[in-house]
Every structure is written in structure tokens, then in C-alpha cells.
Write a protein that holds these residues in place. Sequence first.
Motif, short mmCIF file in Angstrom:
data_model
loop_
_atom_site.label_atom_id
_atom_site.label_comp_id
_atom_site.label_asym_id
_atom_site.label_seq_id
_atom_site.Cartn_x
_atom_site.Cartn_y
_atom_site.Cartn_z
N PHE A 125 -7.51 26.08 41.59
CA PHE A 125 -6.40 24.93 41.86
C PHE A 125 -5.84 24.52 40.48
N TYR A 126 -5.18 25.53 39.64
CA TYR A 126 -4.49 25.09 38.67
C TYR A 126 -3.30 25.94 38.73
N LEU A 127 -2.94 27.02 38.75
CA LEU A 127 -1.65 27.61 38.83
C LEU A 127 -1.08 27.43 40.17
N SER A 128 -2.23 27.53 41.36
CA SER A 128 -1.45 27.03 42.48
C SER A 128 -0.85 25.81 42.87
N GLY A 129 -1.50 24.81 41.98
CA GLY A 129 -0.74 23.54 42.02
C GLY A 129 0.67 23.72 41.22
N ARG A 130 0.53 24.66 40.10
CA ARG A 130 2.25 24.55 39.56
C ARG A 130 3.05 25.15 40.48
N LEU A 131 2.58 26.14 41.43
CA LEU A 131 3.50 26.72 42.08
C LEU A 131 3.95 26.22 43.64
N GLN A 132 3.20 25.01 43.69
CA GLN A 132 3.63 23.99 44.90
C GLN A 132 4.74 23.26 44.39
N LYS A 133 5.05 23.20 43.41
CA LYS A 133 6.19 22.60 43.07
C LYS A 133 7.44 23.52 42.46
N LEU A 188 -5.09 9.98 32.99
CA LEU A 188 -5.57 8.51 32.51
C LEU A 188 -5.09 8.23 31.09
N PHE A 189 -4.65 9.32 30.06
CA PHE A 189 -4.38 8.75 29.05
C PHE A 189 -3.17 9.57 28.50
N ALA A 190 -3.03 10.87 28.98
CA ALA A 190 -2.09 11.51 28.19
C ALA A 190 -0.67 12.14 29.09
N GLU A 191 -0.53 11.57 30.28
CA GLU A 191 0.80 11.86 31.03
C GLU A 191 1.40 10.59 31.55
N ASP A 192 2.65 10.99 31.66
CA ASP A 192 3.56 9.80 32.12
C ASP A 192 3.04 9.31 33.48
N LYS A 193 2.92 8.17 33.37
CA LYS A 193 2.41 7.43 34.84
C LYS A 193 3.47 7.83 36.03
N ASP A 194 4.67 8.04 35.62
CA ASP A 194 5.72 8.11 36.54
C ASP A 194 6.11 9.61 36.87
N LYS A 195 5.38 10.33 36.35
CA LYS A 195 5.39 11.89 36.35
C LYS A 195 5.78 12.41 37.82
N VAL A 196 5.11 12.06 38.73
CA VAL A 196 5.29 12.57 40.24
C VAL A 196 6.68 12.15 40.55
N LYS A 197 7.07 10.90 40.47
CA LYS A 197 8.13 10.29 40.92
C LYS A 197 9.26 11.00 39.99
N LYS A 198 9.14 11.19 38.86
CA LYS A 198 10.52 11.98 38.10
C LYS A 198 10.53 13.51 38.52
N ILE A 199 9.32 14.04 38.76
CA ILE A 199 9.49 15.46 39.36
C ILE A 199 10.20 15.48 40.56
N VAL A 200 9.87 14.75 41.57
CA VAL A 200 10.36 14.38 42.93
C VAL A 200 11.82 14.06 42.92
N GLU A 201 12.17 13.18 42.23
CA GLU A 201 13.40 12.82 42.10
C GLU A 201 14.44 13.72 41.36
N GLY A 202 14.01 14.34 40.28
CA GLY A 202 14.78 15.30 39.62
C GLY A 202 14.92 16.63 40.39
N SER A 203 13.97 16.86 41.17
CA SER A 203 14.29 18.23 41.95
C SER A 203 14.22 18.26 43.64
N PHE A 204 14.58 16.87 44.08
CA PHE A 204 14.48 16.75 45.72
C PHE A 204 15.13 17.76 46.26
N GLN A 205 16.09 18.23 46.04
CA GLN A 205 16.73 19.32 46.66
C GLN A 205 16.12 20.70 46.77
N SER A 206 15.40 20.85 45.55
CA SER A 206 14.60 22.14 45.37
C SER A 206 13.31 21.99 46.18
#
Length: 331
Positions: A125-133, A188-206
Motif C-alpha cells: 500500500f505504497y505505490l497503490s496509494g500514489r496511483l489512487q490520486k 505527525l511532524f513532516a507533512e502539511d496538515k492540509d495536504k489532503v485538502k490541497k490535493i483534492v481542491e487542486g485537482s478536483f476535476q482530475s
Amino acid sequence: MNAVAEEERAAELAGPLRDLLPPVDFCCAYGSTLLHARPDGTSMVDYILGVADPLQWHSENLERNPAHYSRWMSSFGAGAITGLADRVGVGVYFNPFVEWRGKRIKYGVVRMRDLAMDVLTWDRFYLSGRLQKPVHVLVDNWDIRKVNSINLEMATSASLLLLPEEFAEYDLYAQICSLSYMGDLRMLFAEDKDKVKKIVEGSFQSFQLMYRPLLQEYIAEGLLKTSSHGQYKTFRQDCGPSTTNELFSVLPWTIQRQMQGRHTLHGKEIPPRTIASSKDMAANCVRRALRRRVMVSSVRQAVSGLLASGGAVAAQYLAKKMAKAWQSRVA
């Protein structure tokens, strides 16, 4: 982005494949750089490269681009590089901070067989997660996009189990995007807490292009009902035992097998059929299984990256990630 701009963007992203790296069987660009038509000079374009034989590929790349590797990994050679990826990491070897024509790129090299296996079974569940986006596929000699349709269906089913009876289209894509971050220690410490929001809003049509055909199938089968509020859709799902069991049956066997003997009630084992028929139990099973798998993979890959990059490069990469995470928390 219109068709002409899309072609120009693809040609720009494919530049390192033409001019820098040995041939590959699969390549996709992913990450935050895809959210911008023209990333700034500080951005690092991320790539996944699938190759039939990583040992041979790294051997050739060491001759072409020895500076892409840390000095000590370069001295050990291609055998040590592939051994580190397979035995310590999750089969992917990353070279970050590669300078190319005034830009920075990061590329991860994976064996094609391992890529296909993860997409189909979620065993890492590493590259499969990448390719779900949304990703930008540049080379696909193995028709991974077709294989990935199975991955998208499994991600949709898992997300429906985790969502309430009523939800918005945005909520579905956010849940899908969140699957591969469950249990990831970097969050927990090395990722943007709004990462999911930014990904979805930035590529909603995709996301819509990727998942709406699947959603239409679920609607046709009576698993979902939909209504529209402006340009956004809302959904109501059937949470009954039959639908829950059908959604759970779509998940890969690596998730389903974790039901076996792991759930008890009042000291008695709960039969797998009962778990798969209860939405709450099925959701809990999915959540626990993915958290465990993501945590193990994220730790293994982090350790592999530290060993591969050496202290200075690893510290530079971690500092960059932590800075972005800190900015998102104080904003």
C-alpha cells in the motif's frame, strides 16, 4: 488546462526521460507540482519509474549519472542499491534533489512486477496509494493504467465503507486521498496538515475524471443515489448488510484476510461473514488494516531513504518537509 497546454506540460515533464535517464517501462509524475501549470524554481517534480530489472537499470544509471546517488551508495554499486530497496524499503529506491536544467526532480525506481502487485493486492500500500490520486502518466508499456482501474475500484469501496450514509462528492475524494496517509508517521511532524485538502481542491476535476465512471456503475447497481447542489453532487449510500458485504468483497485479499480470527465479542470470535455484513465492523477492519500497512511501509521507506541518502541529504529533505508542515500549522 486545454489540450495544447496539456501536451506542452506532458512534454515538459517528460524531459528527464528523453535527455537524462535510461529507458523505463512506466513513468508517472505526481505530487503538488501537478497542481500548478508552471511550478516555481524551488519545486521538486516527483516521478515514479517502473523498470523490468532495477539492477540493470541502476547499473546503467550509475554510469550515466553517478552524482544522482549518495557517494557511499555509488561506491557500493547497483547490487547494494537494489538490495536496500528490496530488503529495507518497500521495493522503491529514491534519488531526491537531482538538478536538471535549472530544476529539481526526485525519482523513485521500482520493479514493474512489484508495482503491479502493489496496485492489485495492496501488499505494501505504497505505490497503490500514489496511483489512487491524480498522476500524469508519461510512459506505460505495461498498460498499468488499465490495471489501476482495479485499484481505483478497491479505493472507492474502502472509502464508501468509511463514509457515513450521506456525503458530498468532495468528501469521497478526500477519503480516497486519505487512505494512503492513515498511519503514516510523516503526517505527525513532516507533512502539511492540509495536504489532503490541497490535493483534492487542486485537482478536483482530475478526481472526477478518474472516479465518476465507477460512481455511475455504483449508481446503476443501486448502491448509491445521487442529487446535485449546483455543480457539486451529494450521495446517499445503502448501508445494509448486503451492500456492505458487496463493498467488502471488492477489497484485496490482503485486507480481507485480516478479519480471520482478529475480531471478538464477549470473548467469542466473530465470524468473517458477520464482520463483512456490519458496516461499522467492516469500516473498523479496513481502518486498522490500512493503518498497520501504511505505518510499516512508511517506516521501512523512511529508514531506506536515510540509509540511501546519507546524513546531509536526508537532513535537507526532512528539514524541507518539516518546514512545510510547520507553516501549515501556524497559518
